[in-house]
Design an enzyme around this catalytic site. Structure first.
Site, PDB file in Angstrom:
ATOM      1  N   SER A 283      37.464  50.156  34.791  1.00 30.52           N
ATOM      2  CA  SER A 283      38.820  49.645  34.949  1.00 30.52           C
ATOM      3  C   SER A 283      39.691  50.307  33.896  1.00 30.52           C
ATOM      4  O   SER A 283      39.251  50.526  32.762  1.00 30.52           O
ATOM      5  CB  SER A 283      38.830  48.130  34.757  1.00 30.52           C
ATOM      6  OG  SER A 283      40.120  47.694  34.381  1.00 30.52           O
ATOM      7  N   LYS A 289      34.714  46.109  32.661  1.00 28.63           N
ATOM      8  CA  LYS A 289      34.531  46.117  34.115  1.00 28.63           C
ATOM      9  C   LYS A 289      33.602  47.220  34.616  1.00 28.63           C
ATOM     10  O   LYS A 289      33.583  48.326  34.100  1.00 28.63           O
ATOM     11  CB  LYS A 289      35.899  46.275  34.821  1.00 28.63           C
ATOM     12  CG  LYS A 289      36.751  45.031  34.792  1.00 28.63           C
ATOM     13  CD  LYS A 289      36.124  43.814  35.449  1.00 28.63           C
ATOM     14  CE  LYS A 289      36.043  43.914  36.955  1.00 28.63           C
ATOM     15  NZ  LYS A 289      37.318  43.739  37.633  1.00 28.63           N
ATOM     16  N   GLU A 296      33.747  49.307  48.188  1.00 28.58           N
ATOM     17  CA  GLU A 296      35.006  48.799  48.731  1.00 28.58           C
ATOM     18  C   GLU A 296      35.648  49.839  49.650  1.00 28.58           C
ATOM     19  O   GLU A 296      36.238  49.506  50.678  1.00 28.58           O
ATOM     20  CB  GLU A 296      35.960  48.445  47.591  1.00 28.58           C
ATOM     21  CG  GLU A 296      35.455  47.302  46.729  1.00 28.58           C
ATOM     22  CD  GLU A 296      36.190  47.255  45.396  1.00 28.58           C
ATOM     23  OE1 GLU A 296      37.321  46.760  45.368  1.00 28.58           O
ATOM     24  OE2 GLU A 296      35.637  47.726  44.384  1.00 28.58           O
TER      25      GLU A 296
END
Ligand code: ARG
Length: 460
Positions: A283, A289, A296
């Site tokens: 991130s 993260k 996705e």
């Protein structure tokens, strides 16, 4: 100036003026259909060999054409080919270059042929090759899942309905569900491939040709078993493209569901598996993260492939026979779907073996109330009607939840307060391992059943 412009394009003999540059740019397919160059050349060589056999080309002309086309293939492969939008499409681009290279014989190549049957052939040749590639990628993903399943025939995990823990299953059984799905996907691509491998040349623009071409010779040379039976259908049919896109859309939907599941499993909430660094993204703001962007995007690209299918069906919907330029829109749909699907299949085949499963967490999530149905089925085996058993176990669940306990904590005495039908052996029902082992029904998750299915799958 006008004259020069006219000469640049092979098929503007009847025009006094060149096209507006905007029209040229808008109508051209060359920026994308150059992806077909190998197949266009393969088809042209087969066509030229046939023209020579039926006496429409001299053997020397045919050889000059074949050599010229091979040289063009090298030029394009080596990035030395000068693409010019004035050529409209890859067919005219190659033909113009061929004439520039070998002169007169090049002008005979298009004998008895139209770009309408030529492009139909190119798409069929191209898709046939790509379908073989997709089928191989599906086989690799299935093999990866099967290898993991073999190691986890006895790895207990919760099965879900409504994303609520439902009944215990095994990791192997769960993974083999995807293997079954992908097996059907492979069948659909194989069926699409069979309908794709039909040779359309000889259909001409739409009404065949007065020349006595040997269509079956071209089909044989290109490895097609069949030739199209109706010249008008041959140039306007894109059903084989829809077959491919619909198989692709459904496969991508399967991959999307699979991706979503890995996303869930690798979340802190589930904690069933850890994403390897090689497949994770960071991130820009949150240093901790580890994001599943890859998964996705595989999920997200299902929107694109479904869109490709819907776009193609929409293009076809209002078309009168025979060829219409709308059909030129098929290419980008096919390329786009392939560019989403192939990497998705490949990456998932690489990601699955790299996932690190936390089998302890899976096991811990699979016990407790997920065994309620087993308890009810125990009562059925002791003569209760299922609805009565369901009610009794429902009361046990209610009481156990209220006491802050779980089914695995119960003793025979606890059970017998609800029904005297419970014997000492009822406690064994309250272990997930036993629950799974007893589900030996065909298609069920019992290790013995899953091993049998693994053998069957392995034999194919
Ligand atoms: N570029 C065209 C296509 O992709 C090839 C056939 C064109 N035929 C024509 N008459 N405009 O479909």
């Amino acid at each position: 100036m006008k004259g020069r412009r006219r000469q640049k394009n092979l098929i503007r003999g009847r025009f006094a003026h060149g096209r507006l540059p905007e029209v040229e740019a808008f109508t051209a397919s060359l920026p994308f259909d150059r992806r077909l160059f190998r197949h266009d050349i393969r088809g042209s060589i087969a066509h030229a060999q046939m023209l020579a056999k039926v006496g429409l080309l001299k053997a020397s002309e045919m050889r000059a054409i074949a050599a010229g086309l091979e040289r063009i293939e090298n030029e394009i492969e080596g990035g030395r080919f000068k693409f010019d939008i004035a050529d409209e499409d890859i067919h005219l681009a190659i033909e113009r270059r061929l004439i520039a290279l070998i002169g007169e014989p090049g002008r005979k190549l298009h004998t008895g042929r139209s770009r309408n049957d030529q492009v139909a052939l190119d798409m069929r040749l191209y898709l046939r090759d790509e379908l073989a590639g997709v089928i191989a990628l599906i086989a690799e993903l299935r093999a990866a899942l099967i290898r993991i399943a073999r190691r986890h025939v006895a790895t207990i995990m919760p099965g879900y309905t409504h994303l609520q823990r439902a009944q215990p299953v095994t990791l192997a059984h769960h993974l083999l569900a995807y293997v079954e799905m992908l097996g059907r996907d492979r069948e659909r691509f194989e069926q699409a491939a069979a309908r794709t491998a039909v040779m359309p040349l000889g259909a001409g623009a739409l009404a065949g040709t007065t020349l006595r071409l040997d269509r079956r010779m071209v089909a044989r040379a290109l490895g097609f078993k069949a030739i199209t039976a109706n010249s008008m259908d041959a140039v306007s049919d894109r059903d084989f493209v829809v077959d491919f896109l619909s198989a692709a859309a459904l496969t991508q939907v399967h991959l999307s569901r699979m991706s979503e599941e890995i996303i869930l499993w690798t979340s802190a909430e589930f904690g069933f598996a850890a994403l390897p660094d090689e497949f994770s993204t960071g991130s820009s703001m949150m240093p901790q993260k580890k994001n599943p962007d890859l998964l996705e995007l595989i999920r997200g690209k299902s929107g694109r492939v479904i869109g490709d299918l819907v776009a193609m069906l929409t293009v076809l919907k209002g078309l009168p026979l025979a060829y219409n330029s709308d059909l030129q829109e098929d290419k980008e749909r096919v390329f786009d779907a392939l560019d989403a699907l192939k990497p998705a299949l490949d990456l998932l085949a690489k990601l699955w073996p790299a996932l690190r499963f936390d089998t302890g967490r899976m096991r811990a999530a699979a016990g407790g109330f997920a065994l309620a149905t087993d308890l009810a089925e125990y009562l059925v085996s002791r003569g209760s009607a299922f609805r009565q058993a369901h009610e009794i176990v429902g009361a046990i669940v209610r009481e156990t939840v209220a006491a802050g306990r779980t089914l695995e904590d119960l003793s025979v005495a606890d059970l017998r307060r609800h029904s005297s039908a419970f014997g000492a052996d009822a406690i064994a029902m309250l272990r997930a391992e036993n629950s799974v082992a007893r589900r030996t029904i065909e298609g069920g998750p019992a290790p013995s059943t899953v091993k049998r299915r693994l053998k069957e799958i392995g034999r194919r």
